[in-house]
Write an enzyme that holds these catalytic residues in place. Sequence first.
Site, PDB file in Angstrom:
ATOM      1  N   LEU A 128       0.818  -1.221   0.000  1.00 23.69           N
ATOM      2  CA  LEU A 128       0.000   0.000   0.000  1.00 23.69           C
ATOM      3  C   LEU A 128       0.850   1.270   0.000  1.00 23.69           C
ATOM      4  CD1 LEU A 128      -2.911  -1.156   2.369  1.00 23.69           C
ATOM      5  CD2 LEU A 128      -2.905  -1.061  -0.128  1.00 23.69           C
ATOM      6  N   ALA A 150       3.739  -6.200  -8.360  1.00 28.43           N
ATOM      7  CA  ALA A 150       4.252  -5.204  -7.420  1.00 28.43           C
ATOM      8  C   ALA A 150       5.617  -4.709  -7.881  1.00 28.43           C
ATOM      9  CB  ALA A 150       4.367  -5.819  -6.030  1.00 28.43           C
ATOM     10  N   TYR A 198      14.851   1.479 -14.329  1.00 30.69           N
ATOM     11  CA  TYR A 198      13.563   0.782 -14.257  1.00 30.69           C
ATOM     12  C   TYR A 198      13.545  -0.408 -15.237  1.00 30.69           C
ATOM     13  CZ  TYR A 198       8.739  -0.278 -15.372  1.00 30.69           C
ATOM     14  OH  TYR A 198       7.580  -0.950 -15.635  1.00 30.69           O
ATOM     15  N   LYS A 221      13.584  -4.624 -14.475  1.00 33.60           N
ATOM     16  CA  LYS A 221      12.595  -5.586 -14.991  1.00 33.60           C
ATOM     17  C   LYS A 221      13.289  -6.685 -15.805  1.00 33.60           C
ATOM     18  CE  LYS A 221       8.545  -4.039 -13.575  1.00 33.60           C
ATOM     19  NZ  LYS A 221       7.519  -4.881 -12.950  1.00 33.60           N
ATOM     20  N   ARG A 237       3.958   6.279 -29.380  1.00 29.73           N
ATOM     21  CA  ARG A 237       3.819   5.158 -28.448  1.00 29.73           C
ATOM     22  C   ARG A 237       2.659   4.265 -28.867  1.00 29.73           C
ATOM     23  NH1 ARG A 237       7.906   6.840 -27.421  1.00 29.73           N
ATOM     24  NH2 ARG A 237       8.871   7.442 -25.441  1.00 29.73           N
ATOM     25  N   ARG A 294      12.057  15.013 -22.588  1.00 28.42           N
ATOM     26  CA  ARG A 294      12.257  14.364 -21.290  1.00 28.42           C
ATOM     27  C   ARG A 294      13.412  13.369 -21.483  1.00 28.42           C
ATOM     28  NH1 ARG A 294       7.100  11.211 -18.777  1.00 28.42           N
ATOM     29  NH2 ARG A 294       7.769   9.676 -20.295  1.00 28.42           N
TER      30      ARG A 294
HETATM   31  N1  UDP Z   1       4.525  12.937 -22.304  1.00 28.88           N
HETATM   32  C1  UDP Z   1       4.295  14.291 -22.493  1.00 28.88           C
HETATM   33  N2  UDP Z   1       3.747  15.004 -21.462  1.00 28.88           N
HETATM   34  C2  UDP Z   1       3.434  14.435 -20.261  1.00 28.88           C
HETATM   35  C3  UDP Z   1       3.649  13.048 -20.084  1.00 28.88           C
HETATM   36  C4  UDP Z   1       4.203  12.334 -21.144  1.00 28.88           C
HETATM   37  O1  UDP Z   1       4.599  14.849 -23.543  1.00 28.88           O
HETATM   38  O2  UDP Z   1       2.952  15.154 -19.370  1.00 28.88           O
HETATM   39  C5  UDP Z   1       5.105  12.153 -23.413  1.00 28.88           C
HETATM   40  C6  UDP Z   1       6.405  11.450 -23.055  1.00 28.88           C
HETATM   41  O3  UDP Z   1       7.495  12.315 -23.259  1.00 28.88           O
HETATM   42  C7  UDP Z   1       6.373  10.279 -24.028  1.00 28.88           C
HETATM   43  C8  UDP Z   1       4.887   9.952 -24.174  1.00 28.88           C
HETATM   44  O4  UDP Z   1       4.190  11.122 -23.725  1.00 28.88           O
HETATM   45  O5  UDP Z   1       6.861  10.678 -25.279  1.00 28.88           O
HETATM   46  C9  UDP Z   1       4.438   8.781 -23.332  1.00 28.88           C
HETATM   47  O6  UDP Z   1       4.944   8.974 -22.023  1.00 28.88           O
HETATM   48  P1  UDP Z   1       4.468   8.113 -20.792  1.00 28.88           P
HETATM   49  O7  UDP Z   1       5.138   8.666 -19.561  1.00 28.88           O
HETATM   50  O8  UDP Z   1       2.980   8.044 -20.770  1.00 28.88           O
HETATM   51  O9  UDP Z   1       4.987   6.653 -21.107  1.00 28.88           O
HETATM   52  P2  UDP Z   1       6.453   6.084 -21.455  1.00 28.88           P
HETATM   53  O10 UDP Z   1       6.449   5.840 -22.913  1.00 28.88           O
HETATM   54  O11 UDP Z   1       7.468   7.077 -21.006  1.00 28.88           O
HETATM   55  O12 UDP Z   1       6.501   4.818 -20.678  1.00 28.88           O
END
Ligand code: UDP
Length: 329
Positions: free
Chosen positions: A33, A74, A141, A145, A219, A280
């Site tokens: 939790l 988890a 991460y 995994k 994606r 990012r």
């Molecule tokens: N993304 C974005 N704004 C946000 C969150 C995500 O532009 O506030 C973009 C992120 O840079 C990526 C895509 O959305 O290109 C999917 O990101 P998410 O974190 O959902 O999943 P990831 O592919 O990183 O696991």
Amino acid sequence: MGILVTGGAGYIGSVLTEELMKEGHSVIVIDNLSRGHREAVAAGAHLIPVDLGDAPALNNIFRRNKIEAVMHLAAYTSVEQSMKEPGKYFQNNVVCGVNLLEAMLRHNIGRIVFSSTAAVYGEPEKVPISEDSPLKPVNVYGDSKLTFERVLHWYAKAYGLEYIALRYFNVAGASSRFGADHHPETNLIPIVVRAALGEIECLPVFGTDYDTGDGTCIRDYIHVLDIAGAHMAALEGFNKGKGNSAYNLGNGEGFSVMEVIETARKVTGADIPVKICPRRPGDPARLIADYNRAKDHLGWQPQHSALEDIIKSAWLWQKKHPGGYDAGR
Ligand code: UDP
């Protein structure tokens, strides 16, 4: 069947537990939790609030309950946090998983479905990505995994344990009762629907200079109900001799960040103001699944693949749960 779901109070675990119960399974949820929610555990499932680091408690659970298979969800899942605190990720996502396997061995439980991720591939050389693509995670991460997948491989060799690793692409959407409630939320679709509902003023778009059609990342979004369905198919897969393998779970179709936002505007009728931000760190330009192995071996394919439906379900859930499960308590 008696099924133990670890992380069953989390986003995907909650929907999975609900679906398993609908199929008539008896479900025990273990969750510390720390990030899950009591309210997210379907009525009728037995929630045991315990940490996977607590080996004696795990042994007690296996001793006292009829458990025939384990679904291990988890985990810590934030890429950003994993880069700052790698120890925490290897501890929780690998060491705690080993505790779980040891308890399973002690009690002769031979089957485990493991929640893995597309992050095991890192920056892919080509898309769609098949399971045979190079495994080169670019963040802690993903590596945690992948490391646990390797642990499973060697436990299968040493002890005859059977495992199925499900490599999720971008899981999104909600069931009518359970949805995503992370603090902080980092995933695009939950943030988009919060922006549509005015819970967030402005949606950051991370990077518009990728080598894609509109410059934003692409994606493969997969409905959480389809992910739950794949776990059910995996259980059957063991009976068909399809264990000891990894399977990609996606729709096989990619959408850019801008396409997701445009679709969300249509579905919700809201403006969704955006702010263009720098990239990012660690975001690959394109991730799209080749899910043929899951189709051919497990007989699984997505049933809720329309992006509109995925976003709509997330939006409806968020509308019913402004601020999440705990808001207003
Ligand atoms: N993304 C974005 N704004 C946000 C969150 C995500 O532009 O506030 C973009 C992120 O840079 C990526 C895509 O959305 O290109 C999917 O990101 P998410 O974190 O959902 O999943 P990831 O592919 O990183 O696991």
